[in-house]
Design an enzyme around this catalytic site. Structure first.
Site, PDB file in Angstrom:
ATOM      1  N   ASP A 245       0.805  -1.215   0.000  1.00 56.40           N
ATOM      2  CA  ASP A 245       0.000   0.000   0.000  1.00 56.40           C
ATOM      3  C   ASP A 245       0.842   1.271   0.000  1.00 56.40           C
ATOM      4  OD1 ASP A 245      -2.326  -1.444  -0.022  1.00 56.40           O
ATOM      5  OD2 ASP A 245      -2.560  -1.444   2.156  1.00 56.40           O
TER       6      ASP A 245
ATOM      7  N   HIS B 221      -9.688  -1.683  -2.296  1.00 53.93           N
ATOM      8  CA  HIS B 221      -8.573  -1.872  -3.223  1.00 53.93           C
ATOM      9  C   HIS B 221      -8.918  -2.873  -4.314  1.00 53.93           C
ATOM     10  CE1 HIS B 221      -5.519  -0.625   0.141  1.00 53.93           C
ATOM     11  NE2 HIS B 221      -6.367   0.343  -0.184  1.00 53.93           N
TER      12      HIS B 221
ATOM     13  N   ASP C  55      -6.979  -4.917  -5.704  1.00 58.22           N
ATOM     14  CA  ASP C  55      -6.302  -6.209  -5.528  1.00 58.22           C
ATOM     15  C   ASP C  55      -7.079  -7.152  -4.616  1.00 58.22           C
ATOM     16  OD1 ASP C  55      -5.791  -5.178  -2.992  1.00 58.22           O
ATOM     17  OD2 ASP C  55      -3.635  -5.547  -3.049  1.00 58.22           O
TER      18      ASP C  55
ATOM     19  N   CYS D  31      -1.134  -7.700  -0.106  1.00 58.78           N
ATOM     20  CA  CYS D  31      -1.073  -6.451   0.666  1.00 58.78           C
ATOM     21  C   CYS D  31       0.211  -6.363   1.486  1.00 58.78           C
ATOM     22  CB  CYS D  31      -2.260  -6.353   1.610  1.00 58.78           C
ATOM     23  SG  CYS D  31      -3.868  -6.512   0.815  1.00 58.78           S
TER      24      CYS D  31
END
Length: 673
Positions: free
Chosen positions: A357, A478, A480, A655
């Site tokens: 991030d 997000h 992802d 992440c």
């Protein structure tokens, strides 16, 4: 290129003129003629070329030429002069009876002057390329390329090189674009004449120009100062828009080094022009005037992201007090793949484990130099100093975009920034892929979005045209969390993996049909209540929540199919369920069990969050499904336990990791735009 220049001459006077080889002097014959002149003749020494437009009508080659009202004498020089005023031209005027009325004489000094760059992008600064003053995309295009000099030669008290006031190392010069001033002519300019280099006020915000310290002895100096350079004066900058540069005389070259200061953005299209002018004196009381200007154009290289299909170079993870099991699994996986692993210590990360991030890896490229550049997100958690303090260095650049703190949301973390592999869409090729970001739904009256400064930056790079997906339906928000790309041996060379509650329910219904309705998720996990397949399937509220999530993912599925030119055969649905959380009267989703799409891709090896699904015949049914789906692509799966250290904190393997990858073989400037 031809540089026409109007020249005023008078009869019965001698005019001393400098003519730059390649330029053209235009003399209006009627304006310079004495009263009652009806004819003229022109004589010149070898090396002077002249013609008249429009072509005159003569009675015979030996007779004077009738003087027309718009007759213009075009004068060019074919070679540089060895001495001042060593070429001559005379214009003789005649009356009605061909009597001589007067004569204008020109003493000409020819100079060769060219400001040169690598306009054909082959790594060599060629002389006077006809296309050096413009930019064109494509393999048949032209125009020089400039890098933002955003790495740092300093290891201590570091800052990007383009923020320093001087050049200190030879390697720093390699990050700049070479520009060469080439001259040929007499040993010195006529008295009062000058050469000046200049840029516009707008371009000065984006570029600086240095020159070599000793232009007559550059080769010996660079040999002597193999690693360190001395006294490379700053020529042009924000504070200095124009500066006189030396005319070296005879046949000479002077090297200049051009440095990019900023990337393309919403207020900067990436194009920069640098000019060199020859100035002519009028009188001691008045400023000089330009009589010749040569211009070169650079385009600043864009920042380029790298997709999962490119080869990894280095993997990054954080060490925290509670992620020992995760870290051990990552070490084993990376060692198995043979890549480098960099562990960010607790002292550096200060408990912030979300290294995906905080930053995104990319690179910049030119014919003469290429190096990685990290994009630092505006999230600025406890890892905020890591990109600058730990990554910025020699041949490793740094860029960030600053935003008002109140404007920054979770969507500004770079788990919300991905890039596709190369694709072709409706006949248009994207050889560097397309950037993917998550935003609020288009019709939402309120919601979270990636900050404008980051979106503007991404769009301005041009070469990876962004796609906006709807991700605000997630708690973290997000992209992802519901999509990724993996390499594939067929079709487009990759597959898009999408989280799919529908696939999850299909898998669980199959388990119940086969008599495994009492198989448990989360079985044996500490502090986690086990849930049976039957309990999941019988929970109507939970099913409704996942129907909502599926509709959000389907909306994004359609966008991705359209914007990436994908067919259904290019997409694989992964069985992942979600649950909704209420916050401030709004419902947003998180993964119910570890989100297997949130994986790390290392070539053919995948590091996948261990889902702790229902066990059937001793095997996790979710893992078995992943092994089957990925095995069909020749990919190997390693399941990593991230439950306590990441999943419970609303993140997963992707992440908590980051990957620097090799650059594309494709050169961005060859894009057809």
């Amino acid at each position: 290129m031809t540089h026409p220049r109007t020249l005023r001459v008078d009869y019965d006077q001698t005019t001393r003129v400098i003519c730059v080889v390649g330029s053209e002097l235009n003399v209006n014959l009627n304006r310079s003629a004495p009263p009652r002149a009806r004819f003229y003749s022109v004589k010149c020494t070898p090396g002077v070329q002249c013609a008249v437009r429009p072509s005159p009508q003569q009675k015979s080659p030996l007779s004077p030429t009738p003087l027309g009202g718009n007759s213009v004498l075009l004068i060019r020089m074919s070679r540089a002069s060895q001495h001042e005023n060593d070429s001559k031209l005379s214009i003789q005027y005649y009356g009605e009876s061909e009597e001589v009325l007067g004569r204008a004489i020109l003493h000409l000094t020819a100079l060769e002057i060219s400001l040169d760059v690598d306009a054909d992008r082959d790594g060599v600064v060629e002389k006077n390329n006809a296309n050096k003053g413009s930019w064109k995309w494509g393999p048949e295009g032209h125009g020089a390329i400039l890098l933002v000099n955003c790495d740092s030669e300093r290891l201590y008290k570091k800052k990007p090189d383009n923020e320093k006031d001087n050049v200190s190392t030879v390697s720093d010069l390699k990050d700049m674009s070479l520009m060469v001033l080439r001259t040929r002519g007499p040993a010195r300019l006529p008295e009062g004449y000058k050469l000046a280099m200049h840029i516009s006020q707008g371009d000065a915000e984006s570029v600086r120009v240095f020159r070599t310290a000793d232009p007559k002895n550059t080769a010996r100096q660079n040999l002597f100062y193999k690693y360190f350079v001395k006294d490379y004066p700053l020529v042009l900058s924000r504070e200095v828009l124009t500066q006189e540069v030396s005319y070296l005389g005879e046949a000479a070259e002077m090297n200049f080094y051009v440095e990019g200061l900023k990337f393309p953005d919403n207020d900067f299209d990436g194009l920069i022009s640098i000019h060199l002018s020859l100035l002519e004196p009028i009188s001691s009381r008045l400023p000089e005037t330009p009589i010749f200007t040569d211009t070169v154009v650079f385009r600043v290289a864009p920042w380029i992201m790298t997709p999962n299909t490119l080869k990894p170079v280095e993997v990054f993870v954080c060490s925290t007090p509670d992620n020992y099991k995760f870290l051990k699994s990552m070490k084993n996986l990376v060692a198995k793949c043979g890549y480098k692993l960099k562990i960010c210590s607790e002292f550096v990360n200060r408990g912030d484990r979300w290294i995906q991030d905080e930053l995104e890896f990319g690179y910049i490229d030119s014919p003469h130099q290429r190096f990685p550049v990290v994009l630092d997100s505006p999230r600025d958690g406890d890892l905020g100093d890591f990109p600058y303090d730990e990554l910025l260095g020699p041949d490793f650049g740094y860029v960030t975009r600053l935003a008002n703190k109140e404007d920054v949301s979770s969507l500004d973390s770079f788990g919300n920034l991905e890039v596709s592999p190369p694709v072709t869409v409706g006949g248009k090729h994207y050889p560097l892929g397309r950037i993917i970001i998550g935003v609020a739904f288009p019709t939402a009256t309120k919601g979270r979005n990636m900050t404008k400064v980051v979106q503007d930056f991404l769009w301005a790079q041009k070469v990876q045209e962004p796609i906006a997906l709807f991700s605000d339906w997630l708690v973290v928000g997000h992209v992802d969390e519901f999509m990724t790309f993996v390499p594939a041996p067929d079709r487009k060379g990759f597959r898009l993996l999408l989280a799919s509650p529908a696939a999850g329910y299909k898998l669980f219904r199959g388990l119940r049909r086969d008599g495994h309705g009492q198989a448990k998720l989360f079985d044996g996990l500490k502090d986690e209540k086990a849930v049976t397949v039957d309990e999941i399937l019988d929970d109507e509220g939970f099913r409704a929540e996942n129907n909502y999530v599926q509709s959000c993912i389907d909306w994004n599925r359609d966008v991705l199919k359209r914007e990436l030119g994908l067919d259904e055969e290019d997409i694989i649905d992964l069985p992942i369920l979600f649950k909704l959380h209420e916050h401030k009267s709004e419902y947003r989703a998180v993964a119910y069990y570890p989100d297997m799409v949130n994986m790390i891709v290392l070539g053919r090896e995948l590091g996948i969050p261990k889902p702790f699904g229902p066990r059937v015949n001793g095997l996790c049914a979710l893992e078995a499904e992943m092994l089957s789906l990925m095995g069909g692509l020749g990919l190997n799966c390693t399941f990593i336990d991230d439950f306590a250290a990441y999943h419970k904190l609303l993140g997963e393997v992707h992440c908590g990791s980051n990957v620097r990858r090799e650059a594309f073989d494709f050169k961005w400037w060859n894009l057809e735009m």
